[in-house]
Design a protein around this motif. Structure first.
Motif, PDB file in Angstrom:
ATOM      1  N   ARG A 104      -2.541   4.985   7.941  1.00  0.00           N
ATOM      2  CA  ARG A 104      -4.034   5.121   8.325  1.00  0.00           C
ATOM      3  C   ARG A 104      -4.245   3.859   8.743  1.00  0.00           C
ATOM      4  O   ARG A 104      -5.001   3.673   9.888  1.00  0.00           O
ATOM      5  N   ILE A 105      -4.154   2.934   7.997  1.00  0.00           N
ATOM      6  CA  ILE A 105      -4.293   1.465   8.612  1.00  0.00           C
ATOM      7  C   ILE A 105      -3.563   0.995   9.727  1.00  0.00           C
ATOM      8  O   ILE A 105      -4.287   0.205  10.530  1.00  0.00           O
ATOM      9  N   HIS A 108     -12.320  -3.305   2.568  1.00  0.00           N
ATOM     10  CA  HIS A 108     -12.127  -1.841   2.987  1.00  0.00           C
ATOM     11  C   HIS A 108     -12.123  -1.909   4.432  1.00  0.00           C
ATOM     12  O   HIS A 108     -12.729  -2.498   5.102  1.00  0.00           O
ATOM     13  N   ARG A 162       0.723   6.654   2.732  1.00  0.00           N
ATOM     14  CA  ARG A 162      -0.297   7.478   3.536  1.00  0.00           C
ATOM     15  C   ARG A 162      -1.284   6.369   4.028  1.00  0.00           C
ATOM     16  O   ARG A 162      -1.681   6.190   5.248  1.00  0.00           O
ATOM     17  N   ALA A 163      -1.634   5.459   2.951  1.00  0.00           N
ATOM     18  CA  ALA A 163      -2.699   4.483   3.164  1.00  0.00           C
ATOM     19  C   ALA A 163      -1.960   3.358   4.531  1.00  0.00           C
ATOM     20  O   ALA A 163      -2.863   3.249   5.485  1.00  0.00           O
ATOM     21  N   ASP A 217     -11.704   8.997   3.857  1.00  0.00           N
ATOM     22  CA  ASP A 217     -12.037   7.934   2.756  1.00  0.00           C
ATOM     23  C   ASP A 217     -11.567   6.469   3.191  1.00  0.00           C
ATOM     24  O   ASP A 217     -10.517   6.447   4.209  1.00  0.00           O
ATOM     25  N   VAL A 238       0.698  -1.073  -0.085  1.00  0.00           N
ATOM     26  CA  VAL A 238      -0.015  -0.050   0.112  1.00  0.00           C
ATOM     27  C   VAL A 238       0.848   1.165  -0.033  1.00  0.00           C
ATOM     28  O   VAL A 238       2.023   1.346   0.103  1.00  0.00           O
ATOM     29  N   GLU A 262      -9.681   2.840   3.512  1.00  0.00           N
ATOM     30  CA  GLU A 262      -8.282   2.405   2.937  1.00  0.00           C
ATOM     31  C   GLU A 262      -8.755   1.004   2.527  1.00  0.00           C
ATOM     32  O   GLU A 262      -9.743   0.397   2.908  1.00  0.00           O
ATOM     33  N   GLU A 263      -7.870   0.496   1.545  1.00  0.00           N
ATOM     34  CA  GLU A 263      -8.555  -0.745   0.921  1.00  0.00           C
ATOM     35  C   GLU A 263      -7.016  -1.768   0.852  1.00  0.00           C
ATOM     36  O   GLU A 263      -6.115  -1.048   0.762  1.00  0.00           O
TER      37      GLU A 263
END
Length: 395
Positions: free
Chosen positions: A11-12, A325, A7-8, A338, A4, A340-341
């Motif tokens: 956040r995760i 998700h 940034r993702a 938003d 990922v 994260e995926e």
């Protein structure tokens, strides 16, 4: 490897920290229950089988041969070679039991990627349309009674049954409408030991608002099938509740004997035939044909088949979207930013999502369901930690 962006990943990582905190909290302040001894399946006598056989039900071919995760050659895969694994429950010893939708088989799978063990086959299941073995739960006192609960389709209805390992199922709740599509299947025990059941509208949205029908509802019953409160209907207006999950908060301090019972926030996935899919924060008496969803998922990214929640994190497995998700909620329960995926396109259609005590997600694939494109190792059970800030899974 799960990759990922930075940034993702950050956040995760925060999501994972929230999950781990919630897991620790949920283990505190128990209700004083002490198991009377090791697991001993108890016979329940010779009740009728799940349901009558149906001449219209397809006859499965040779069942897939379950394999170990090592056979798949992927460290995220704990079991391979399954046939549409749908319901999954975690056992006290850290292993899991998964149910196959089309065969009714229950298999034990292991975090150390040992070969899966076939335990039993639930009899009397009708797999026409999207029916079959659709949900699985274990008794709140499993260490004492060894009981499994399943949401299954028969030739005449959908129903909830219970059984000890190797035993014949006893009906708990029968008469849930049965159709070719939207048969539901969510099962979840609340902290007080009562059972929530998610049903579908079987392709007729009017049934979801019909107070005399069990279709398109979240139901609330006790372990014997009796209604909790004024009636079994907890919420209405749903389309296809394939999964239920909850986040727990510790009870209030100061109650006699210490902390009170934990409070739970209930979530339901809702798979639409047309338009966006949804995740609802379910409140007693709510009509979700008019109430806005907590989360709306575009159809091409959705097909929600499973969810897991802890603290301010909610994870949703997507069949059509072929991803997980990850949502962050604020103190009011609203979605922040938003989603994260992760796992996008890596394993195909993703269904059940269950969170274990170490903060890892157990996820089933659904590539042999007649819609997906299976590979040789399908279907599979995955166990992963959400990606770290470094951008890779620690497993």
């Amino acid at each position: 490897m799960i990759r990922v962006g930075r940034r993702a990943g950050t956040r995760i990582s925060r999501l994972l920290a929230a999950v781990l905190t919630a897991v620790v909290l949920s283990g505190c302040g128990d209700d004083g229950y002490q198991p009377s001894g090791p697991f001993r399946p108890l016979p329940e006598g010779p009740p009728p089988q799940v349901g009558p056989p149906s001449s219209s039900a397809p006859i499965p071919g040779d069942p897939a041969q379950p394999g170990s995760g090592e056979e798949a050659g992927d460290p995220n895969v704990v079991a391979s070679g399954l046939a549409v694994p749908t319901g999954l429950v975690l056992l006290p010893d850290g292993s899991a039991v998964v149910g196959e939708r089309d065969t009714g088989r229950l298999l034990q799978v292991f975090a150390d990627r040992s070969p899966a063990r076939e335990l039993m086959t639930v009899p009397g299941i009708d797999t026409a349309g999207d029916g079959g073995l659709l949900g699985l739960a274990i008794s709140p006192t499993f260490l004492e009674d060894g009981l499994f609960y399943a949401y299954v389709s028969t030739a005449t209805d959908n129903r909830v049954v219970r059984f000890p390992l190797g035993g014949t199922p006893n009906p708990v709740l029968t008469g849930i409408p049965r159709g070719e599509t939207h048969n539901g299947g969510g099962l979840l025990f609340a902290p007080d030991g009562t059972l929530f059941v998610g049903t579908g509208d079987v392709g007729d949205p009017a049934l979801a608002q019909d107070p005399t029908s069990l279709a398109g509802k979240v139901l609330h019953i006790d372990v014997f099938g009796g209604a909790v409160g004024a009636g079994p209907v907890h919420s209405t207006g749903h389309r296809d509740v394939t999964a239920l999950c909850q986040s727990l908060e510790p009870g209030e301090v100061g109650a006699p004997g210490g902390e009170g019972a934990p409070t739970a926030t209930l979530y339901a996935t809702d798979d639409a035939a047309v338009g966006p899919d949804a995740v609802d924060r379910v409140a007693e008496g709510g009509d979700y044909s008019v109430l806005p969803p907590l989360i709306e998922i575009p159809a091409e990214e959705g097909g929600p088949g499973g969810c897991a929640a802890a603290g301010n994190a909610v994870f949703v497995g997507a069949l059509d979207g072929q991803r997980v998700h990850a949502y962050t909620l604020d103190g009011t329960g609203a979605v922040v930013g938003d989603p994260e995926e992760f796992l996008g396109g890596q394993y195909g259609r993703l269904r059940t999502v269950v969170l274990d005590a170490e903060g890892a997600l157990w996820i089933t694939t659904s590539n042999r369901d007649g819609i997906g494109t299976p590979v040789e190792e399908d279907d599979r059970v995955l166990r992963i930690l959400p990606p770290s800030a470094a951008g890779t899974s620690p497993l």
